[in-house]
Design a protein around this motif. Structure first.
Motif, PDB file in Angstrom:
ATOM      1  N   HIS A 194       0.818  -1.211   0.000  1.00 65.75           N
ATOM      2  CA  HIS A 194       0.000   0.000   0.000  1.00 65.75           C
ATOM      3  C   HIS A 194       0.859   1.272   0.000  1.00 65.75           C
ATOM      4  CE1 HIS A 194      -3.291  -2.789   1.311  1.00 65.75           C
ATOM      5  NE2 HIS A 194      -3.870  -2.092   0.361  1.00 65.75           N
ATOM      6  N   HIS A 195       2.088   1.144   0.483  1.00 69.04           N
ATOM      7  CA  HIS A 195       3.023   2.268   0.393  1.00 69.04           C
ATOM      8  C   HIS A 195       3.335   2.554  -1.087  1.00 69.04           C
ATOM      9  CE1 HIS A 195       6.615   4.348   2.578  1.00 69.04           C
ATOM     10  NE2 HIS A 195       6.016   5.143   1.715  1.00 69.04           N
ATOM     11  N   THR A 196       3.559   1.481  -1.835  1.00 65.10           N
ATOM     12  CA  THR A 196       3.826   1.624  -3.269  1.00 65.10           C
ATOM     13  C   THR A 196       2.615   2.212  -3.992  1.00 65.10           C
ATOM     14  OG1 THR A 196       5.349  -0.263  -3.232  1.00 65.10           O
ATOM     15  CG2 THR A 196       4.448   0.381  -5.381  1.00 65.10           C
ATOM     16  N   GLU A 197       1.425   1.726  -3.616  1.00 66.28           N
ATOM     17  CA  GLU A 197       0.212   2.227  -4.260  1.00 66.28           C
ATOM     18  C   GLU A 197       0.000   3.710  -3.940  1.00 66.28           C
ATOM     19  OE1 GLU A 197      -4.606   1.332  -4.546  1.00 66.28           O
ATOM     20  OE2 GLU A 197      -3.394   0.312  -3.031  1.00 66.28           O
ATOM     21  N   TYR A 198       0.327   4.111  -2.709  1.00 67.98           N
ATOM     22  CA  TYR A 198       0.188   5.517  -2.308  1.00 67.98           C
ATOM     23  C   TYR A 198       0.968   6.424  -3.261  1.00 67.98           C
ATOM     24  CZ  TYR A 198       0.470   9.681   0.704  1.00 67.98           C
ATOM     25  OH  TYR A 198       0.388  10.967   1.209  1.00 67.98           O
TER      26      TYR A 198
END
Length: 219
Positions: A194-198
């Motif tokens: 989810h860090h990457t998606e952010y």
């Protein structure tokens, strides 16, 4: 025709609004006998609301909170192999011992108590490493308190998996984060996925998609 009912849902339409009424079992048959006579015909409705009863009802646990609680209890039961009723009684007892609340029922407890019990269950799941089936943030009233629990427990605020601090307010390129005072910077805890998606979709789209945001947190 007159009958007692509760307002179950209100939806604003482009022209006017739609009100859904909930009728108790005792009156359902009587209403059904007559309601078809008025299908597709204009009718006049008098809404007589008991103000004190309605205010009291609004203070009680919501259907969303109840659903959230039973979802968390199911996750714990699945992980431990115990049945949901045993888990409910055990966690309720632990919650009562840890707080100033007295014994309560999930059918009519207060909205505030339900919110605190949900936070208690989420913290318990995080500490025990219990995987959560649904987004932990869904159905929460006090989302800010939850976001701080995620930072404290180092759990992703979207999925509940292991996570790390993400700085919503950027510190700046080339600066040593270990030597920068970030106490007033907003943060959220995110897993790698989810860090990457952010970063891929951007802050505004991420917050809109998952209903989470950065909070000021000092560990």
């Amino acid at each position: 025709m007159k009958f007692n009912c509760e307002i179950d849902n209100i939806k604003t339409l482009k022209k006017g609004m739609k009100i859904t009424l909930a009728i108790n079992d005792k009156q359902t048959l009587e209403v059904m006998k007559n309601i078809y006579n008025f299908m597709d015909k204009p009718i006049t409705v008098d809404l007589l609301i008991d103000e004190e009863k309605q205010i009291e009802r609004m203070k009680q646990i919501t259907p969303e909170q109840r659903k959230k609680i039973y979802g968390l209890l199911k996750d714990i039961a699945t992980y431990t192999g115990d049945n949901k009723e045993n888990i409910k009684e055990a966690t309720k007892s632990s919650f009562i011992r840890a707080t100033e609340y007295e014994d309560f029922s999930l059918s009519n407890c207060s909205k505030d108590l339900a919110g605190d019990y949900i936070e208690f269950l989420i913290r318990l799941c995080f500490e025990a490493g219990i995987p959560l089936k649904e987004n932990p943030a869904e159905g929460l009233d006090n989302i800010e308190s939850y976001l701080r629990i995620c930072l404290e427990q180092k759990k992703c605020c979207v999925c509940g998996r292991e996570g790390e601090e993400h700085h919503v307010d950027t510190i700046g390129m080339g600066r040593d984060r270990t030597k920068v005072d970030d106490s007033e910077n907003r943060k959220m805890c995110l897993c790698r996925e989810h860090h990457t998606e952010y970063h891929k979709i951007g802050r505004k789209n991420f917050e809109k998609k998952y209903y989470v945001y950065g909070v000021i947190y000092n560990n």
